[in-house]
Scaffold this motif. Structure first.
Motif, mmCIF file in Angstrom:
data_model
loop_
_atom_site.group_PDB
_atom_site.id
_atom_site.type_symbol
_atom_site.label_atom_id
_atom_site.label_comp_id
_atom_site.label_asym_id
_atom_site.label_seq_id
_atom_site.Cartn_x
_atom_site.Cartn_y
_atom_site.Cartn_z
ATOM 1 N N GLY A 270 38.103 81.462 149.045
ATOM 2 C CA GLY A 270 36.801 82.046 149.332
ATOM 3 C C GLY A 270 36.546 82.237 150.806
ATOM 4 O O GLY A 270 37.376 82.746 151.535
ATOM 5 N N PHE A 271 35.368 81.802 151.280
ATOM 6 C CA PHE A 271 34.958 81.995 152.664
ATOM 7 C C PHE A 271 35.658 81.047 153.628
ATOM 8 O O PHE A 271 35.761 81.322 154.819
ATOM 9 C CB PHE A 271 33.445 81.780 152.791
ATOM 10 N N LEU A 272 36.136 79.900 153.153
ATOM 11 C CA LEU A 272 36.602 78.839 154.031
ATOM 12 C C LEU A 272 37.783 79.218 154.925
ATOM 13 O O LEU A 272 37.755 78.920 156.122
ATOM 14 C CB LEU A 272 36.913 77.580 153.222
ATOM 15 N N PRO A 273 38.824 79.871 154.437
ATOM 16 C CA PRO A 273 39.934 80.205 155.337
ATOM 17 C C PRO A 273 39.482 81.041 156.537
ATOM 18 O O PRO A 273 39.865 80.750 157.678
ATOM 19 C CB PRO A 273 40.900 80.993 154.451
ATOM 20 N N GLY A 274 38.657 82.041 156.308
ATOM 21 C CA GLY A 274 38.167 82.869 157.408
ATOM 22 C C GLY A 274 37.316 82.080 158.381
ATOM 23 O O GLY A 274 37.397 82.263 159.600
ATOM 24 N N MET A 275 36.479 81.189 157.849
ATOM 25 C CA MET A 275 35.629 80.375 158.701
ATOM 26 C C MET A 275 36.482 79.446 159.577
ATOM 27 O O MET A 275 36.220 79.298 160.773
ATOM 28 C CB MET A 275 34.661 79.544 157.869
ATOM 29 N N LEU A 276 37.511 78.843 158.994
ATOM 30 C CA LEU A 276 38.389 77.956 159.753
ATOM 31 C C LEU A 276 39.138 78.725 160.842
ATOM 32 O O LEU A 276 39.280 78.238 161.965
ATOM 33 C CB LEU A 276 39.371 77.251 158.824
ATOM 34 N N GLN A 277 39.627 79.921 160.498
ATOM 35 C CA GLN A 277 40.311 80.747 161.493
ATOM 36 C C GLN A 277 39.380 81.081 162.654
ATOM 37 O O GLN A 277 39.776 81.019 163.814
ATOM 38 C CB GLN A 277 40.829 82.037 160.849
#
Length: 135
Positions: free
Chosen positions: A39-46
């Motif tokens: 979901g949103f988490l990979p983009g947020m971490l990047q």
């Protein structure tokens, strides 16, 4: 997790606004599976890694189903999770072992996989091998 998206973003925004540094222990298991934990988490971490690394450190949380696993199992598990983060362009310097329990085999595996720090509750770890950040 997607159902915590708003709360996660609000919390990180509050830390940013107040300029509070934080270590984010990321369980990367299933992070690359959009149907499970992606979901949103990979983009947020990047984004945090690229734009706010002076404030947020992304650490790998070495999820384990039980303590005291063999060196081989620990290294494979830590490496599998590390590979997910590396595919996101994130190279964590810190390992947070499951339930903060670290053994010599944990330190050996972390060291061989290139981690610089370990956060653990154990008093007996050798700080000359990795920087031990004791809780």
């Amino acid at each position: 997790m997607d159902w915590l998206e708003k709360e996660s973003i609000d919390l990180l925004d509050a830390y940013k606004e107040r300029n509070i540094p934080a270590v984010l222990g990321v369980i990367s298991r299933n992070l690359d599976n959009l149907n499970v934990g992606g979901g949103f988490l990979p983009g947020m971490l990047q984004e945090l890694h690229q734009n706010d690394s002076d404030l947020f450190e992304i650490a790998e949380y070495a999820y384990s189903d039980r303590d005291g696993q063999s060196y081989e199992i620990q290294k494979r598990s830590i490496n599998d999770s590390l590979q997910v983060l590396l595919r996101l362009g994130i190279r964590p310097a810190t390992l947070i072992p499951s339930r903060l329990n670290a053994y010599e085999d944990t330190v050996r595996a972390a060291e061989e996989l290139g981690f610089e720090n370990i956060i653990a509750s154990s008093q007996s770890l050798d700080p000359d091998r990795l920087k031990v950040l004791n809780t």
